[in-house]
Design an enzyme around this catalytic site. Structure first.
Site, PDB file in Angstrom:
ATOM      1  N   LYS A  74       0.805  -1.227   0.000  1.00  0.00           N
ATOM      2  CA  LYS A  74       0.000   0.000   0.000  1.00  0.00           C
ATOM      3  C   LYS A  74       0.843   1.286   0.000  1.00  0.00           C
ATOM      4  O   LYS A  74       0.414   2.302  -0.528  1.00  0.00           O
ATOM      5  CB  LYS A  74      -0.950   0.020   1.205  1.00  0.00           C
ATOM      6  CG  LYS A  74      -2.108  -0.968   1.067  1.00  0.00           C
ATOM      7  CD  LYS A  74      -3.112  -0.804   2.201  1.00  0.00           C
ATOM      8  CE  LYS A  74      -4.216  -1.837   2.099  1.00  0.00           C
ATOM      9  NZ  LYS A  74      -5.286  -1.629   3.085  1.00  0.00           N
ATOM     10  N   ASP A 110     -10.220   2.883   1.878  1.00  0.00           N
ATOM     11  CA  ASP A 110     -10.459   2.213   3.172  1.00  0.00           C
ATOM     12  C   ASP A 110     -11.200   3.137   4.143  1.00  0.00           C
ATOM     13  O   ASP A 110     -12.213   2.752   4.739  1.00  0.00           O
ATOM     14  CB  ASP A 110      -9.136   1.793   3.827  1.00  0.00           C
ATOM     15  CG  ASP A 110      -8.556   0.528   3.210  1.00  0.00           C
ATOM     16  OD1 ASP A 110      -9.320  -0.279   2.652  1.00  0.00           O
ATOM     17  OD2 ASP A 110      -7.325   0.353   3.303  1.00  0.00           O
TER      18      ASP A 110
HETATM   19  P1  NDP Z   1      -0.820  -2.423  10.450  1.00  0.00           P
HETATM   20  O1  NDP Z   1       0.136  -3.541  10.586  1.00  0.00           O
HETATM   21  O2  NDP Z   1      -0.489  -1.263   9.576  1.00  0.00           O
HETATM   22  O3  NDP Z   1      -1.163  -1.831  11.913  1.00  0.00           O
HETATM   23  C1  NDP Z   1      -1.514  -2.683  12.968  1.00  0.00           C
HETATM   24  C2  NDP Z   1      -1.834  -1.856  14.216  1.00  0.00           C
HETATM   25  O4  NDP Z   1      -2.276  -2.745  15.232  1.00  0.00           O
HETATM   26  C3  NDP Z   1      -0.633  -1.112  14.790  1.00  0.00           C
HETATM   27  O5  NDP Z   1      -1.046   0.079  15.381  1.00  0.00           O
HETATM   28  C4  NDP Z   1      -0.135  -2.107  15.846  1.00  0.00           C
HETATM   29  O6  NDP Z   1       0.554  -1.472  16.916  1.00  0.00           O
HETATM   30  C5  NDP Z   1      -1.427  -2.652  16.363  1.00  0.00           C
HETATM   31  N1  NDP Z   1      -1.263  -3.972  16.950  1.00  0.00           N
HETATM   32  C6  NDP Z   1      -1.051  -5.143  16.296  1.00  0.00           C
HETATM   33  N2  NDP Z   1      -0.959  -6.154  17.171  1.00  0.00           N
HETATM   34  C7  NDP Z   1      -1.119  -5.612  18.411  1.00  0.00           C
HETATM   35  C8  NDP Z   1      -1.137  -6.150  19.732  1.00  0.00           C
HETATM   36  N3  NDP Z   1      -0.991  -7.469  19.951  1.00  0.00           N
HETATM   37  N4  NDP Z   1      -1.328  -5.309  20.772  1.00  0.00           N
HETATM   38  C9  NDP Z   1      -1.492  -3.983  20.556  1.00  0.00           C
HETATM   39  N5  NDP Z   1      -1.473  -3.413  19.333  1.00  0.00           N
HETATM   40  C10 NDP Z   1      -1.302  -4.214  18.270  1.00  0.00           C
HETATM   41  O7  NDP Z   1      -2.181  -3.112   9.982  1.00  0.00           O
HETATM   42  P2  NDP Z   1      -3.418  -2.417   9.230  1.00  0.00           P
HETATM   43  O8  NDP Z   1      -3.722  -1.138   9.896  1.00  0.00           O
HETATM   44  O9  NDP Z   1      -3.173  -2.432   7.780  1.00  0.00           O
HETATM   45  O10 NDP Z   1      -4.581  -3.485   9.493  1.00  0.00           O
HETATM   46  C11 NDP Z   1      -5.166  -3.640  10.762  1.00  0.00           C
HETATM   47  C12 NDP Z   1      -6.388  -4.519  10.635  1.00  0.00           C
HETATM   48  O11 NDP Z   1      -7.353  -3.872   9.823  1.00  0.00           O
HETATM   49  C13 NDP Z   1      -6.158  -5.877   9.970  1.00  0.00           C
HETATM   50  O12 NDP Z   1      -6.783  -6.857  10.749  1.00  0.00           O
HETATM   51  C14 NDP Z   1      -6.839  -5.770   8.630  1.00  0.00           C
HETATM   52  O13 NDP Z   1      -7.391  -7.001   8.228  1.00  0.00           O
HETATM   53  C15 NDP Z   1      -7.944  -4.786   8.926  1.00  0.00           C
HETATM   54  N6  NDP Z   1      -8.424  -4.041   7.756  1.00  0.00           N
HETATM   55  C16 NDP Z   1      -9.747  -4.106   7.459  1.00  0.00           C
HETATM   56  C17 NDP Z   1     -10.259  -3.420   6.389  1.00  0.00           C
HETATM   57  C18 NDP Z   1     -11.713  -3.515   6.094  1.00  0.00           C
HETATM   58  O14 NDP Z   1     -12.123  -3.090   5.005  1.00  0.00           O
HETATM   59  N7  NDP Z   1     -12.542  -4.010   7.004  1.00  0.00           N
HETATM   60  C19 NDP Z   1      -9.411  -2.582   5.527  1.00  0.00           C
HETATM   61  C20 NDP Z   1      -8.014  -2.540   5.944  1.00  0.00           C
HETATM   62  C21 NDP Z   1      -7.555  -3.264   7.013  1.00  0.00           C
HETATM   63  P3  NDP Z   1       2.131  -1.108  16.837  1.00  0.00           P
HETATM   64  O15 NDP Z   1       2.228   0.185  16.084  1.00  0.00           O
HETATM   65  O16 NDP Z   1       2.523  -0.996  18.258  1.00  0.00           O
HETATM   66  O17 NDP Z   1       2.803  -2.253  16.116  1.00  0.00           O
END
Ligand code: NDP
Length: 288
Positions: A74, A110
């Site tokens: 992306k 999104d």
């Molecule tokens: P990213 O990897 O860019 O970001 C993930 C975020 O989640 C970060 O802020 C990360 O924190 C946090 N995170 C992950 N694991 C943990 C944990 N165990 N504890 C605390 N914080 C955590 O992912 P995306 O933003 O791209 O995607 C996130 C979700 O959104 C996915 O599940 C994806 O499937 C979903 N999604 C759904 C869409 C829809 O249309 N419904 C569209 C796009 C995405 P840190 O910064 O500390 O690592």
């Protein structure tokens, strides 16, 4: 050839990702094309990060009408495009590319998909609302920027990694009308009493770890809160079920997924997307 000669050449769109095999978007887009009698095809294409440049050249050579990008492309795709929509530029990520003449323009649907789901599925106008996002990744960026541009009064970003959370808050404060603040995610987060909308924008609860819960003090979830989850699979996450038990209204991630696809459909084809057909197709494969 006369005007009635058949054309066997379809218009092509699709998705580049890695891994991409489990991405269900093809199901809703092809259902949409069929419902609108469009001779279009949606291809699910595995593209390794080091081959994205070649894949984008191939896309131009084969005159694709556009493409979706999913993890991990992306952000990386931006250097291969001819321009960005203002929102994609602000968010810093592209999930939908649209061919305009010989140019490839990047968009981000999104956040717009989430905004439409909040408005149409939950019946809530984000104007003047106080919103908390759990997470500060790509999805949180897109969603918070769109809600801020739509008039949200205040955005709190709760994130484990401080730098990432602070960076999103800086973006929101500097480039949108909303006020934003960062809160480090340490232990169970207590939702402030004045919050209107709480959003899980992390992958916590995503299949197959379906019983995982984001660390939130559930007693701070009140019945007048709208609790949203970004996760589309399963749509009814453990977090949403727990919020419902507290009496809160909930909004699942399926609507966002449908609308971000419907917006892309419309950008590509110029035809209004059959949203309900697309939603049913997706619900069927996700077992919703
Ligand atoms: P990213 O990897 O860019 O970001 C993930 C975020 O989640 C970060 O802020 C990360 O924190 C946090 N995170 C992950 N694991 C943990 C944990 N165990 N504890 C605390 N914080 C955590 O992912 P995306 O933003 O791209 O995607 C996130 C979700 O959104 C996915 O599940 C994806 O499937 C979903 N999604 C759904 C869409 C829809 O249309 N419904 C569209 C796009 C995405 P840190 O910064 O500390 O690592």
């Amino acid at each position: 050839m006369g005007e009635s000669s058949p054309s066997y050449k379809a218009e092509l769109v699709g998705v580049f990702g890695h891994p991409v095999a489990e991405n269900p978007t093809i199901v809703m887009q092809e259902a949409g094309f069929a419902a609108r009698s469009l001779h279009w095809r949606y291809l699910t294409i595995e593209v390794r990060p080091e081959q994205l440049a070649d894949a984008m050249r191939g896309l131009r050579a084969m005159n694709f009408a556009g493409i979706n990008l999913t993890i991990p492309h992306k952000v990386a795709v931006i250097q291969h495009l001819d321009g960005l929509s203002p929102e994609a530029e602000l968010i810093g990520a592209v999930n939908t590319v649209v061919r305009e003449g010989h140019q490839l323009i990047g968009h981000n649907t999104d956040g717009q998909g989430f905004l439409r789901s909040v408005r149409e599925d939950a019946g809530v106008d984000p104007q003047g609302k106080r919103i908390v996002f759990l997470g500060a990744g790509g999805a949180a960026r897109a969603m918070s920027v769109e809600l801020a541009l739509a008039g949200a009064a205040h955005v709190t970003v709760v994130n484990r990694t401080a730098n990432r959370g602070r960076e999103l808050v800086r973006l929101l404060n500097e480039r949108t009308p909303a006020q934003a603040e960062f809160v480090p995610w340490q232990g169970a987060y207590i939702v402030p009493a004045e919050t209107d909308i709480l959003v899980n924008a992390t992958p916590i609860g995503l299949f197959p770890a379906v019983e995982a819960l984001p660390a939130v003090h559930m007693a701070s979830i009140r019945p007048d809160l709208l609790v949203c989850d970004v996760i589309p699979n399963p749509p009814r996450t453990a977090f949403l079920r727990a919020a419902e038990q507290r009496g809160a209204r909930t909004l699942d991630g399926l609507g966002m997924l449908v609308y971000q696809g419907a917006i892309a459909f419309q950008m590509w084809t110029g035809v209004e997307a059959p949203v309900e057909v697309m939603r049913r197709a997706l619900e069927e494969v996700l077992g919703a």
